[in-house]
Design a protein around this motif. Sequence first.
Motif, PDB file in Angstrom:
ATOM      1  N   GLN A   1      -3.885   5.130  -5.683  1.00 39.28           N
ATOM      2  CA  GLN A   1      -3.836   3.735  -6.119  1.00 39.28           C
ATOM      3  C   GLN A   1      -2.649   2.963  -5.529  1.00 39.28           C
ATOM      4  O   GLN A   1      -2.622   1.729  -5.585  1.00 39.28           O
ATOM      5  N   LEU A   2      -1.683   3.701  -4.965  1.00 39.23           N
ATOM      6  CA  LEU A   2      -0.538   3.054  -4.326  1.00 39.23           C
ATOM      7  C   LEU A   2      -0.639   3.092  -2.797  1.00 39.23           C
ATOM      8  O   LEU A   2       0.315   2.734  -2.105  1.00 39.23           O
ATOM      9  N   SER A   3      -1.775   3.520  -2.278  1.00 44.03           N
ATOM     10  CA  SER A   3      -1.916   3.726  -0.835  1.00 44.03           C
ATOM     11  C   SER A   3      -1.643   2.459  -0.025  1.00 44.03           C
ATOM     12  O   SER A   3      -1.096   2.515   1.085  1.00 44.03           O
ATOM     13  N   ALA A   4      -2.015   1.297  -0.567  1.00 43.96           N
ATOM     14  CA  ALA A   4      -1.782   0.043   0.162  1.00 43.96           C
ATOM     15  C   ALA A   4      -0.301  -0.256   0.307  1.00 43.96           C
ATOM     16  O   ALA A   4       0.102  -0.992   1.217  1.00 43.96           O
ATOM     17  N   LEU A   5       0.512   0.312  -0.574  1.00 41.27           N
ATOM     18  CA  LEU A   5       1.959   0.087  -0.507  1.00 41.27           C
ATOM     19  C   LEU A   5       2.680   1.129   0.341  1.00 41.27           C
ATOM     20  O   LEU A   5       3.599   0.796   1.083  1.00 41.27           O
ATOM     21  N   HIS A   6       2.283   2.427   0.202  1.00 35.38           N
ATOM     22  CA  HIS A   6       3.037   3.459   0.939  1.00 35.38           C
ATOM     23  C   HIS A   6       2.476   3.726   2.333  1.00 35.38           C
ATOM     24  O   HIS A   6       3.210   4.149   3.242  1.00 35.38           O
ATOM     25  N   GLY A   7       1.182   3.514   2.557  1.00 37.79           N
ATOM     26  CA  GLY A   7       0.602   3.636   3.894  1.00 37.79           C
ATOM     27  C   GLY A   7       0.587   5.027   4.490  1.00 37.79           C
ATOM     28  O   GLY A   7       0.434   5.171   5.712  1.00 37.79           O
ATOM     29  N   LEU A   8       0.707   6.072   3.675  1.00 35.09           N
ATOM     30  CA  LEU A   8       0.701   7.440   4.197  1.00 35.09           C
ATOM     31  C   LEU A   8      -0.727   7.936   4.412  1.00 35.09           C
ATOM     32  O   LEU A   8      -1.637   7.580   3.662  1.00 35.09           O
TER      33      LEU A   8
END
Length: 518
Positions: free
Chosen positions: A359-366
């Motif tokens: 759910q945080l993928s758009a922020l961390h981009g890993l």
Amino acid sequence: MVSDALRVAAVDLGTNSFHMIIVEGSREKGIVEIDRVKDMICIGRGSISTKMLSEDAMQAGITALKNFLVLAFQHGVAPEHVLAFATSAIREARNQSEFIRRVKLETGLKVKVISGREEAEFIYYGVRNAVKLGSVSDLIFDIGGGSVEFVIADRSGVKLLESRKIGVARMLERFVTADPVPEYEIKLLEQFFAAEMVSAADMAAELGVKRGIASSGTAENIARMIRSLQGEEIEGSLNNSGFSRKEFNRLYKTVLPLSSAERSKLTGLDEKRVDLIVPGLILFDTVFRTFGLQEIVISDSALREGMVLHYLQAKHDKQGKHPGRDIRRESVYELGFRCNWHRLHSEQVARLCHQLFDQLSALHGLDMRYRELLEYAALLHNIGTFISISSHHKHSQYIIMNGDLRGFSPSETAIIGNVARYHRKSPPSEKHTQYSQLKPGDRKAVDVLSGILRLANGLERGHRQNIRSVEISFDEETITVGLQSRLEPDIEIWAAELLKSMLETVLNRTIVFEPLQA
């Protein structure tokens, strides 16, 4: 992996050396190595051309086996659980039966002579338990003294099993007459090797093979020499470490012109392989060119480990008969069980880590490979309590880095260890050696993953698996973490508030928690 703990010893009577591995197999802890020993007696010396084992070689072999058995029995291995397989030199010797009779008479050990195809199959069992096979076929090759086994396989199973009489001791005896080896002898070896690889190379080309997986002492020696040439540390396991054709070519051009005396001074080269390394290097060079490989990865498991796995499967109907099983996950769980982990707590933390990562993928981009490594770090983050509660995060890192996890490259193991280490206390720092040695991209990933793990660990602070799921929303300044829970999540929110600062720093946003209605 087996119903009750069972200790087994596997002895490999090879052309150059006799090896023994002692393991304990159990249902939960899997296969744990107890001890291993090697004696380079070179039983095949001179026998490749004469097809006769010398008296001195046979006696040296029997003496080595007696010592092996004493060690096995001291480790609690019952005589009926000692396996012994003989390969190329003994397989081809005309006095094979005489040697096996004497071994049985003097040691009580029953030696089974296996075919080249059986040897290749056992090597496959061993390698697939150490290196993760994918959907694209790999070339597995094991370099012995008398023969080289070629296996082409992917995660669904074997495509090719072959054994060729091109082992390094055989080739040294047959082709190498001068020191340093002259150019025309190098050409003869290249031509002979290439001719023996034709059928395997044709199938490899058809299946799109790009990666090689090499096992054996020769392969490990070459990998250590490459590391030494690059000024890298050469201690520890090489399993899943690899090298490119360019890296190999540098070593090849450096070593091949040297004399035996000059080679003996090289770091990373076993003193008993000073001459054998010459045909070994030429063989590797031919494999790279003939199969068009991009890289070669080292497996520290092969014939002996395959013998053990096959034996335990047959005796206990153990797991392992499915070639597509996930050896990485198996290995992580086995290490957890060996350290008496808190399984339910660790699995809950891992589940929350997955939800937070996604759910945080758009922020961390890993990318997704880090998602898998985060899960394994979460599963193992607390195993350091096996040593001590105090500084257990550091103990967890040490155990992970030295726990012989199967199927992971050294860099992946380092990432898992670092993420587990930073699940509490101080954040990552360039002053920390293990962290500073990571590649820049991996250091950035460790920062993010450690922050996620800290938050997930806080949300499982009560060890009661209270948080069913998280629902995240965010804007330019704030990340809101909605919590679906079975009970009032007071202790979880309290703990997560204490542990959120690292992720806030990495993602440059304030994190707030919000209980959601069931």
